[in-house]
Scaffold this motif. Structure first.
Motif, short mmCIF file in Angstrom:
data_model
loop_
_atom_site.label_atom_id
_atom_site.label_comp_id
_atom_site.label_asym_id
_atom_site.label_seq_id
_atom_site.Cartn_x
_atom_site.Cartn_y
_atom_site.Cartn_z
N UNK A 30 10.14 21.59 3.50
CA UNK A 30 8.70 21.72 4.32
C UNK A 30 8.29 20.65 3.17
N UNK A 31 7.82 21.13 1.35
CA UNK A 31 7.01 20.91 0.81
C UNK A 31 7.17 19.07 0.93
N UNK A 32 8.42 18.67 0.64
CA UNK A 32 8.36 17.44 0.97
C UNK A 32 7.84 16.28 2.15
N UNK A 33 7.94 17.48 3.17
CA UNK A 33 7.35 16.79 4.11
C UNK A 33 5.72 16.70 3.98
N UNK A 34 5.10 17.40 3.79
CA UNK A 34 3.53 17.62 3.34
C UNK A 34 3.13 16.58 2.75
N UNK A 35 4.16 16.51 1.16
CA UNK A 35 3.80 15.18 0.54
C UNK A 35 3.77 13.97 1.04
N UNK A 36 5.07 13.36 1.85
CA UNK A 36 4.65 12.48 2.91
C UNK A 36 3.49 12.14 3.32
N UNK A 37 3.22 13.31 4.25
CA UNK A 37 1.93 13.20 5.44
C UNK A 37 0.48 12.42 4.30
N UNK A 85 -1.99 5.68 2.01
CA UNK A 85 -1.25 4.24 3.09
C UNK A 85 -2.57 3.83 3.27
N UNK A 86 -3.45 4.11 4.29
CA UNK A 86 -4.19 4.03 5.26
C UNK A 86 -5.64 3.83 4.34
N UNK A 87 -6.14 4.49 3.39
CA UNK A 87 -7.21 4.30 2.56
C UNK A 87 -7.11 3.17 1.91
N UNK A 88 -5.88 3.04 1.39
CA UNK A 88 -5.52 2.26 0.10
C UNK A 88 -5.85 0.48 0.70
N UNK A 89 -4.82 0.61 1.94
CA UNK A 89 -4.65 -0.48 3.50
C UNK A 89 -6.20 -0.91 3.29
N UNK A 90 -7.16 -0.18 3.87
CA UNK A 90 -8.84 -0.70 4.11
C UNK A 90 -9.02 -1.11 2.97
N UNK A 91 -9.03 -0.86 1.90
CA UNK A 91 -9.29 -1.09 0.42
C UNK A 91 -8.84 -2.53 0.11
N UNK A 92 -7.35 -2.63 -0.11
CA UNK A 92 -7.12 -3.96 -0.08
C UNK A 92 -6.99 -4.79 1.03
N UNK A 93 -6.97 -4.46 2.63
CA UNK A 93 -7.94 -5.06 3.50
C UNK A 93 -9.62 -5.43 3.07
N UNK A 94 -9.86 -4.99 2.93
CA UNK A 94 -11.13 -5.70 2.15
C UNK A 94 -11.57 -6.43 1.54
N UNK A 137 0.53 -1.36 -0.17
CA UNK A 137 -0.53 0.34 0.08
C UNK A 137 0.52 0.83 -0.39
N UNK A 138 1.95 1.59 0.82
CA UNK A 138 2.70 2.31 0.81
C UNK A 138 3.70 3.02 -0.86
N UNK A 139 3.94 1.43 -0.90
CA UNK A 139 4.47 1.65 -2.63
C UNK A 139 3.74 1.84 -3.18
N UNK A 140 2.54 1.98 -3.35
CA UNK A 140 1.48 1.78 -4.80
C UNK A 140 1.48 3.41 -4.32
N UNK A 141 0.61 4.14 -2.96
CA UNK A 141 0.90 5.67 -2.41
C UNK A 141 1.58 6.43 -3.06
N UNK A 142 3.12 6.10 -2.78
CA UNK A 142 3.95 6.79 -3.55
C UNK A 142 4.41 7.19 -4.88
N UNK A 143 3.75 5.83 -5.34
CA UNK A 143 4.16 6.07 -6.76
C UNK A 143 2.49 7.06 -7.21
N UNK A 144 1.15 6.55 -7.27
CA UNK A 144 0.27 7.36 -7.13
C UNK A 144 0.52 9.16 -7.11
N UNK A 145 1.06 9.39 -5.75
CA UNK A 145 1.40 11.02 -5.47
C UNK A 145 2.67 10.99 -6.40
N UNK A 146 3.17 10.33 -6.97
CA UNK A 146 4.40 10.69 -7.32
C UNK A 146 4.44 11.16 -8.59
N UNK A 147 3.03 10.64 -9.48
CA UNK A 147 2.55 10.77 -10.77
C UNK A 147 1.49 12.29 -10.41
#
Length: 437
Positions: free
Chosen positions: A108-115, A121-130, A81-91
């Motif tokens: 400061x901007x990188x920290x915001x994107x990391x947040x 990641x949590x949203x994707x984890x809920x989706x994939x876990x379901x 989920x974290x890998x997928x979220x990172x790729x999506x944010x990068x795109x």
């Protein structure tokens, strides 16, 4: 590499970082063997023994989770989920102006994107876990297993929600462990956890080939696979280190009585600029038709065609489609991750130029031309690395997600090289004496 680790253990602060990283890895591996509540552990092990679980639809995700997905443990979703979220944010950074502005703000901007990446990641984890819980309840997770429908004995809403929450919390814990390695360990935490997940399946996959072999008790096949793996590792290391260095000259500038600039440097353009991302994209995209066909009812013609042509790793249609997708995503990812116009503008701003090329637009066109030329061999290399080991190992009874396969070997070698470089750089900072001695 071994020398770098030996020197690191002799340095007190680096030794603490290495031991801390090893402790986090042990915790991560323990979590991959703790089943979530509501699962019949006995039935899961029965299905794991009856079916070759690694060759199923969920084989790729199971490999990234270190075998935890098909055992339905608290770290079942792993780092995916974290890998997928990172790729999506990068795109999305290229598409959404707000994210692009944050990227240019620095730390400061990188920290915001990391947040934002953590929330996604949590949203994707809920989706994939379901999805995983629903698949386990219907028995689709282990096709051909007699007790597959009894993996989740109690299918009440409360138990289902508890299972999803547990796996989501496990994903958040994995993400936290990776950030701990980045902050207090040797760095590159998420990649190290991915490396450990893939390497954990390595011994069992090798031993399975030995047991299935017929020549000299399977030792001939075992030795051949080891030899092929070493050759592929050497090839990957050679290409991963290859780069096209574009020389850059900075003009001298007089500010007051001091002279600035006049130095020479270069822009390193790697042959494999996209890394392993195109292989992950292509693999994920090819799983979508198979996933749709698996959950579709009936025996329609389109479902039969997908089952016959796009689910078997050794089928010609699958091979050609996989190869073309890798080449396409290699060019696509390089196009969104490297901006020649931005690089040319920064060079012009600080008085830099490429010898023989005018600053500004001609520099951007030249960088784009060179990048396209070196992306072709890089994309073809990715396609061959992803397919050749798979086809060679299928003959020995290995599955397409074997650690010597394309995705696995690229990640293992890439993370290994990056980790060694980080350790060497930290050693150099501590042992550098300069002109003081």
């Amino acid at each position: 590499m071994l020398t770098a680790f030996a020197r690191a253990f002799k340095t007190p602060d680096l030794r603490k970082k290495l031991l801390f990283t090893l402790g986090i890895i042990v915790i991560y591996r323990i979590g991959t063997h703790v089943p979530i509540p509501g699962i019949s552990y006995k039935n899961v092990q029965t299905c794991m023994d009856q079916a070759n679980a690694n060759q199923g639809l969920f084989g790729l995700v199971n490999m990234f989770s270190g075998g935890a997905l098909l055992q339905i443990t608290i770290f079942a979703l792993g780092i995916m989920p974290y890998i997928t979220a990172s790729i999506i944010l990068q795109l999305l950074t290229v598409v959404i102006p707000r994210l692009e502005a944050l990227k240019k703000e620095g730390q400061a901007g990188t920290a915001k994107i990391t947040q934002y990446t953590r929330y996604l990641t949590i949203a994707l984890a809920i989706l994939q876990g379901t999805g995983l819980v629903a698949t386990a309840r219907t028995g689709t997770l282990f096709q051909g297993c007699q007790v597959a429908s009894e993996i989740v004995p109690d299918q009440s809403i409360f138990v289902t929600v508890t299972m999803v929450i547990t796996m989501t919390a496990g994903t958040a814990c994995v993400m936290w462990l990776g950030e701990l390695i980045t902050d207090k360990g040797i760095g590159n935490g998420m990649s190290i956890l991915m490396f450990i997940s893939i390497a954990a399946t390595f011994p069992s996959a090798l031993w399975a080939i030995k047991k299935q072999g017929d020549l000299a008790g399977g030792w001939i096949e075992f030795g051949t696979v080891i030899l092929v793996g070493l050759v592929m590792v050497g090839l990957v290391v050679f290409v991963e280190q290859a780069q096209r260095r574009i020389p850059v000259q900075y003009a001298k500038r007089m500010i007051g009585r001091r002279s600035y600039g006049g130095t020479s440097t270069y822009i390193p353009l790697k042959v494999n600029q996209a890394g392993v991302i195109p292989v992950i994209f292509a693999s994920s995209l090819l799983y979508i038709p198979a996933l749709v066909a698996q959950f579709a009812g009936g025996n329609s013609e389109w479902k039969t065609w997908i089952d016959q042509h796009l689910t078997k790793g050794n089928h010609p249609y699958y091979i050609v489609t996989y190869f073309l997708l890798i080449v396409f995503f290699a060019f696509f990812y390089v196009a969104i991750s490297f901006n020649p116009d931005e690089v040319a503008d920064n060079m012009k701003k600080y008085g830099g130029f490429i010898p023989g090329i005018r600053a500004g637009r001609p520099t951007a066109e030249y960088l784009s031309y060179v990048l396209n030329r070196i992306t072709w061999p890089g994309s073809l290399y990715l396609g061959l690395i992803a397919l050749v080991p798979t086809m060679a190992l299928v003959g020995f009874g290995a599955n397409q997600n074997f650690p010597f396969g394309g995705t696995s070997i690229l990640i293992i070698v890439g993370v290994g090289l990056e980790t060694v470089k980080q350790i060497e750089s930290q050693l150099q900072q501590r042992n550098y004496e300069g002109f003081l001695r």
